[in-house]
Design an enzyme around this catalytic site. Sequence first.
Site, PDB file in Angstrom:
ATOM      1  N   HIS A   6       6.327   9.098   0.376  1.00 51.84           N
ATOM      2  CA  HIS A   6       6.203   9.982  -0.564  1.00 51.84           C
ATOM      3  C   HIS A   6       5.671  11.425   0.030  1.00 51.84           C
ATOM      4  O   HIS A   6       4.598  11.758  -0.052  1.00 51.84           O
ATOM      5  CB  HIS A   6       5.662   9.882  -1.721  1.00 51.84           C
ATOM      6  CG  HIS A   6       5.641  10.716  -3.201  1.00 51.84           C
ATOM      7  ND1 HIS A   6       6.581  10.806  -3.779  1.00 51.84           N
ATOM      8  CD2 HIS A   6       4.953  11.475  -3.772  1.00 51.84           C
ATOM      9  CE1 HIS A   6       6.689  11.848  -4.867  1.00 51.84           C
ATOM     10  NE2 HIS A   6       5.341  12.044  -4.810  1.00 51.84           N
ATOM     11  N   SER A  51       8.094  16.373  -5.921  1.00 53.20           N
ATOM     12  CA  SER A  51       7.775  15.376  -6.860  1.00 53.20           C
ATOM     13  C   SER A  51       7.569  16.053  -8.347  1.00 53.20           C
ATOM     14  O   SER A  51       8.640  16.481  -9.017  1.00 53.20           O
ATOM     15  CB  SER A  51       6.385  14.757  -6.529  1.00 53.20           C
ATOM     16  OG  SER A  51       5.878  13.621  -7.165  1.00 53.20           O
ATOM     17  N   ASP A  84       9.642   5.772  -0.376  1.00 51.75           N
ATOM     18  CA  ASP A  84       8.703   6.495  -1.496  1.00 51.75           C
ATOM     19  C   ASP A  84       8.288   5.237  -2.456  1.00 51.75           C
ATOM     20  O   ASP A  84       8.854   4.645  -3.065  1.00 51.75           O
ATOM     21  CB  ASP A  84       9.542   7.499  -2.359  1.00 51.75           C
ATOM     22  CG  ASP A  84       8.724   8.338  -2.861  1.00 51.75           C
ATOM     23  OD1 ASP A  84       7.462   7.792  -3.447  1.00 51.75           O
ATOM     24  OD2 ASP A  84       9.006   9.562  -3.061  1.00 51.75           O
TER      25      ASP A  84
END
Length: 225
Positions: A205, A120, A174
């Site tokens: 995610h 991320s 996600d």
Amino acid sequence: MTDTLLPAVEIETGPSPTHAVIWMHGLGADGHDFEPVIDEFEADRLPFTRFVFPHAPSRPVTINGGYVMRAWYDIVSSDFSTRREDPVGVRESAALIEALIARENARGIPDSRIVLAGFSQGGAIALHTALRHPKRLAGVLALSTYLPLADTLADEAAPANAKTPIFMAHGLEDPVIPCDFGKASADLLKAAGYPLEWRSYPMDHSLCLEEVQDLELWLAHVMSR
């Protein structure tokens, strides 16, 4: 380069490691977040490796109401069609990662045996730092992420890492960073000539077992080069 060294969790898979992976966590997490991944790797597939999981600095994050948390940079908007990241924070964190690379050099591991990795927001820093790093790295592992400050890359990219392997992976479901946004970054990098491998998985995610297995194979390949 800064003289400041981030605190970090370190795991060595054997004595006198010959390779290093510097792995950045996501927003609000810390360096312990990806420790369990190492337990999923088969020990004989990788050379003796030092995994370094740094803790990001704490800072206010705009999209979370200014709440102070571990973050590699501020996120000023939840709109993926506009600029989301603050350039100053991105560059400050890149300098902190450069200091960790220099420490690995001082401990006997050359740049060519170092992988920058991240999830991320941490993956964004891995991409930003690696593609501007002046010496050839072993590879870049960028999970559930995107390329920050993309409009500056053409002017700032380091020729030394123009052919450095990149592994990008994303969850198809996600809700935090849409898969299409990550894929757009991958397509941009491919168009620029970077050797990039893209994978997507039926997940949100996060990480899944299939992804961990794929990135282990990729790490084994780039570390054997």
